[in-house]
Enzyme design. Structure first.
Site, mmCIF file in Angstrom:
data_model
loop_
_atom_site.group_PDB
_atom_site.id
_atom_site.type_symbol
_atom_site.label_atom_id
_atom_site.label_comp_id
_atom_site.label_asym_id
_atom_site.label_seq_id
_atom_site.Cartn_x
_atom_site.Cartn_y
_atom_site.Cartn_z
ATOM 1 N N TYR A 63 -1.211 7.064 2.935
ATOM 2 C CA TYR A 63 -0.844 8.149 3.863
ATOM 3 C C TYR A 63 0.235 7.686 4.867
ATOM 4 O O TYR A 63 1.298 8.308 4.982
ATOM 5 C CB TYR A 63 -2.133 8.550 4.566
ATOM 6 C CG TYR A 63 -2.085 9.559 5.667
ATOM 7 C CD1 TYR A 63 -1.423 10.770 5.530
ATOM 8 C CD2 TYR A 63 -2.788 9.312 6.860
ATOM 9 C CE1 TYR A 63 -1.448 11.707 6.555
ATOM 10 C CE2 TYR A 63 -2.826 10.250 7.876
ATOM 11 C CZ TYR A 63 -2.142 11.439 7.719
ATOM 12 O OH TYR A 63 -2.175 12.364 8.735
ATOM 13 N N ILE A 64 -0.021 6.566 5.548
ATOM 14 C CA ILE A 64 0.949 6.080 6.550
ATOM 15 C C ILE A 64 2.170 5.478 5.853
ATOM 16 O O ILE A 64 3.324 5.768 6.213
ATOM 17 C CB ILE A 64 0.282 5.029 7.479
ATOM 18 C CG1 ILE A 64 -0.860 5.670 8.285
ATOM 19 C CG2 ILE A 64 1.311 4.392 8.413
ATOM 20 C CD1 ILE A 64 -1.698 4.681 9.097
ATOM 21 N N LYS A 98 -11.249 -4.469 10.019
ATOM 22 C CA LYS A 98 -9.911 -4.480 10.649
ATOM 23 C C LYS A 98 -9.817 -5.602 11.685
ATOM 24 O O LYS A 98 -8.772 -6.227 11.856
ATOM 25 C CB LYS A 98 -9.615 -3.120 11.304
ATOM 26 C CG LYS A 98 -9.518 -1.966 10.348
ATOM 27 C CD LYS A 98 -8.480 -2.156 9.249
ATOM 28 C CE LYS A 98 -7.045 -2.048 9.719
ATOM 29 N NZ LYS A 98 -6.086 -2.222 8.595
ATOM 30 N N GLY A 155 0.840 -1.213 0.000
ATOM 31 C CA GLY A 155 0.000 0.000 0.000
ATOM 32 C C GLY A 155 0.859 1.240 0.000
ATOM 33 O O GLY A 155 0.548 2.235 0.669
ATOM 34 N N VAL A 192 -5.294 8.703 12.829
ATOM 35 C CA VAL A 192 -3.970 9.206 12.442
ATOM 36 C C VAL A 192 -4.126 10.558 11.752
ATOM 37 O O VAL A 192 -4.874 10.684 10.782
ATOM 38 C CB VAL A 192 -3.276 8.198 11.493
ATOM 39 C CG1 VAL A 192 -1.876 8.692 11.135
ATOM 40 C CG2 VAL A 192 -3.203 6.813 12.132
HETATM 41 P P1 NAP Z 1 -4.806 5.306 2.861
HETATM 42 O O1 NAP Z 1 -3.944 6.435 2.480
HETATM 43 O O2 NAP Z 1 -6.190 5.256 2.299
HETATM 44 O O3 NAP Z 1 -4.033 3.953 2.559
HETATM 45 C C1 NAP Z 1 -4.677 2.754 2.289
HETATM 46 C C2 NAP Z 1 -3.782 1.980 1.357
HETATM 47 O O4 NAP Z 1 -4.391 0.707 1.077
HETATM 48 C C3 NAP Z 1 -3.607 2.695 0.020
HETATM 49 O O5 NAP Z 1 -2.269 2.599 -0.364
HETATM 50 C C4 NAP Z 1 -4.482 1.893 -0.920
HETATM 51 O O6 NAP Z 1 -4.030 1.855 -2.245
HETATM 52 C C5 NAP Z 1 -4.326 0.503 -0.312
HETATM 53 N N1 NAP Z 1 -5.403 -0.343 -0.815
HETATM 54 C C6 NAP Z 1 -6.729 -0.245 -0.613
HETATM 55 N N2 NAP Z 1 -7.378 -1.207 -1.304
HETATM 56 C C7 NAP Z 1 -6.420 -1.921 -1.964
HETATM 57 C C8 NAP Z 1 -6.437 -3.034 -2.850
HETATM 58 N N3 NAP Z 1 -7.575 -3.624 -3.226
HETATM 59 N N4 NAP Z 1 -5.246 -3.503 -3.304
HETATM 60 C C9 NAP Z 1 -4.083 -2.920 -2.964
HETATM 61 N N5 NAP Z 1 -4.003 -1.847 -2.142
HETATM 62 C C10 NAP Z 1 -5.161 -1.366 -1.648
HETATM 63 O O7 NAP Z 1 -4.996 5.268 4.436
HETATM 64 P P2 NAP Z 1 -3.938 5.056 5.597
HETATM 65 O O8 NAP Z 1 -4.430 5.853 6.731
HETATM 66 O O9 NAP Z 1 -2.542 5.245 5.148
HETATM 67 O O10 NAP Z 1 -4.195 3.518 5.946
HETATM 68 C C11 NAP Z 1 -3.149 2.574 5.966
HETATM 69 C C12 NAP Z 1 -3.501 1.512 6.960
HETATM 70 O O11 NAP Z 1 -3.628 2.090 8.239
HETATM 71 C C13 NAP Z 1 -4.823 0.789 6.677
HETATM 72 O O12 NAP Z 1 -4.627 -0.577 6.971
HETATM 73 C C14 NAP Z 1 -5.781 1.417 7.686
HETATM 74 O O13 NAP Z 1 -6.830 0.546 8.026
HETATM 75 C C15 NAP Z 1 -4.820 1.641 8.854
HETATM 76 N N6 NAP Z 1 -5.231 2.645 9.836
HETATM 77 C C16 NAP Z 1 -5.388 3.947 9.478
HETATM 78 C C17 NAP Z 1 -5.753 4.879 10.441
HETATM 79 C C18 NAP Z 1 -5.931 6.334 10.109
HETATM 80 O O14 NAP Z 1 -6.508 7.068 10.929
HETATM 81 N N7 NAP Z 1 -5.444 6.830 8.966
HETATM 82 C C19 NAP Z 1 -5.959 4.459 11.770
HETATM 83 C C20 NAP Z 1 -5.773 3.124 12.101
HETATM 84 C C21 NAP Z 1 -5.400 2.225 11.123
HETATM 85 P P3 NAP Z 1 -4.178 3.106 -3.239
HETATM 86 O O15 NAP Z 1 -3.044 4.011 -2.877
HETATM 87 O O16 NAP Z 1 -4.046 2.505 -4.588
HETATM 88 O O17 NAP Z 1 -5.520 3.724 -2.977
#
Ligand code: NAP
Length: 350
Positions: free
Chosen positions: A18-19, A171, A14, A198
């Protein structure tokens, strides 16, 4: 776990997220060879920041295409890696039409695909999974029987479902699946990072994330009449990225880690921003009564069940294990919030 060989590539799934983007940036700055998976290498705008990082660190960042829904698609990227940081999973809470297809299947089958590829790759020693506080609790009311309404890593979310808090359900199921696959073998170990909400500046200018949308809504007038009386754990994206790296590289790191700096109410978040920005933005200054939240909540995507289990319901999160096990120092939430708005302003997103 034995030490990770620092000359072997580290895989971040991924990678355009963002992270993940902060994890990649920090790893490159520390001199590691990094592999990152993205869904589509030809989406130039989405991966522009990775292209820039790659130019800044020539030969150190390799991009691979992989999709959570395509079995076997992570195999190439995983080959020869000792450490896998699996962040990819859909993260959105609004506008869900089919939770099974949009959230559960990519989260759970994706985790399965990645970990089955890990099982087939003898080089792997450790997997760090980005789980969530949502796998620890579903609604604030889940903390009502804990001392000080405070939860720690021993809790599991047992209240979310396909129809109530489906993201949290995705999750929870994904983390459970990861532990199940891990427990069935003994070659690699699993460490999870369970962040709260986050926030903080992005490496990219992407404006499609849930975190970015929340910050925009705190200053663009969406909440001008007032915010719901709700609380949330908050953590800086850079601290979450560092937690992943520490979880991957600290041989003794073990188990789940609630990664959270502080639990604040929405109105406390607004106050921090108001104290800093004054009248520059349309920042809310008050809380709307619970009764009014029941009336207008559905227009903002809040169901009555969600309101009854979260609005006006206190909870807290215990971050002491993450500090002890990973050596994290959490930055103050005020710094996170202000630096996030500054970056959105610089990118003309607020
Ligand atoms: P994000 O920017 O939306 O990142 C999500 C990532 O998952 C993106 O790179 C997205 O790819 C990828 N993804 C989604 N569906 C996919 C698929 N079918 N195949 C391959 N890649 C896929 O959000 P984030 O906050 O960085 O989230 C990263 C992780 O942290 C996730 O597991 C989320 O549940 C967890 N998390 C986030 C938060 C928060 O507040 N932000 C809090 C707790 C946990 P694309 O770039 O192509 O869209």
């Amino acid at each position: 776990m034995p030490e990770i060989n620092r000359n072997k590539p580290i895989l971040v799934t991924g990678g355009a997220g963002y992270i993940a983007s902060w994890i990649i940036k920090f790893l490159l700055e520390d001199g590691f060879n990094v592999r990152a998976t993205v869904r589509n290498k030809s989406e130039e705008k989405k991966i522009a920041h990775l292209t820039q990082l790659s130019q800044k660190h020539p030969g150190k960042l390799e991009l691979y295409e992989a999709d959570l829904m395509k079995q076997g698609s992570f195999l190439n990227a995983i080959r020869d890696c000792e450490l896998i940081l699996h962040t990819a999973s859909p993260f959105f809470i609004d506008g869900i039409k089919n939770a099974q297809k949009e959230l559960i299947e990519p989260a759970v089958n994706g985790t399965k695909n990645v970990l089955e590829a890990v099982n087939e790759s003898p080089s792997v020693k450790r997997v760090v999974l980005t789980s969530s506080v949502a796998a620890v609790m579903g609604d604030n009311i889940d903390a009502k029987d804990s001392p000080g309404n405070r939860l720690n890593e021993e809790s599991w979310n047992v209240t979310s479902s396909l129809t109530h808090q489906p993201y949290a359900y995705s999750k929870t199921l994904a983390e459970r699946e990861a532990w199940r696959i891990h427990d069935a073998q003994s070659r690699w170990d699993l460490v999870t990072i369970n962040p709260s909400f986050v926030l903080g500046p992005s490496v990219s200018d992407r404006g499609d994330g849930t975190s970015v949308n929340f910050m925009r809504s705190m200053v663009n007038g969406k909440f001008a009449p007032g915010v719901p009386d709700m609380m949330m754990g908050i953590v800086d994206v850079r601290d979450v990225a560092k937690a992943h790296i520490a979880a991957g590289l600290t041989p003794t790191a073990k188990g789940r880690h609630l990664t959270t700096a502080k639990t604040l109410s929405f109105v406390e978040v607004a106050k921090i921003l108001k104290d800093h920005y004054g009248k520059k933005y349309k920042i809310p200054t008050s809380t709307i009564p619970k009764l009014v939240t029941y009336i207008i909540g559905p227009f903002f995507g809040l169901s009555w069940e969600h309101i009854s289990k979260n609005v006006g319901v206190p909870f807290d999160l215990d971050n002491s294990y993450s500090i002890k096990d990973l050596g994290i120092t959490y930055r103050p939430v005020s710094e996170t919030l202000v630096e996030h708005i500054e970056q959105l302003a610089a990118s003309k997103m607020v």
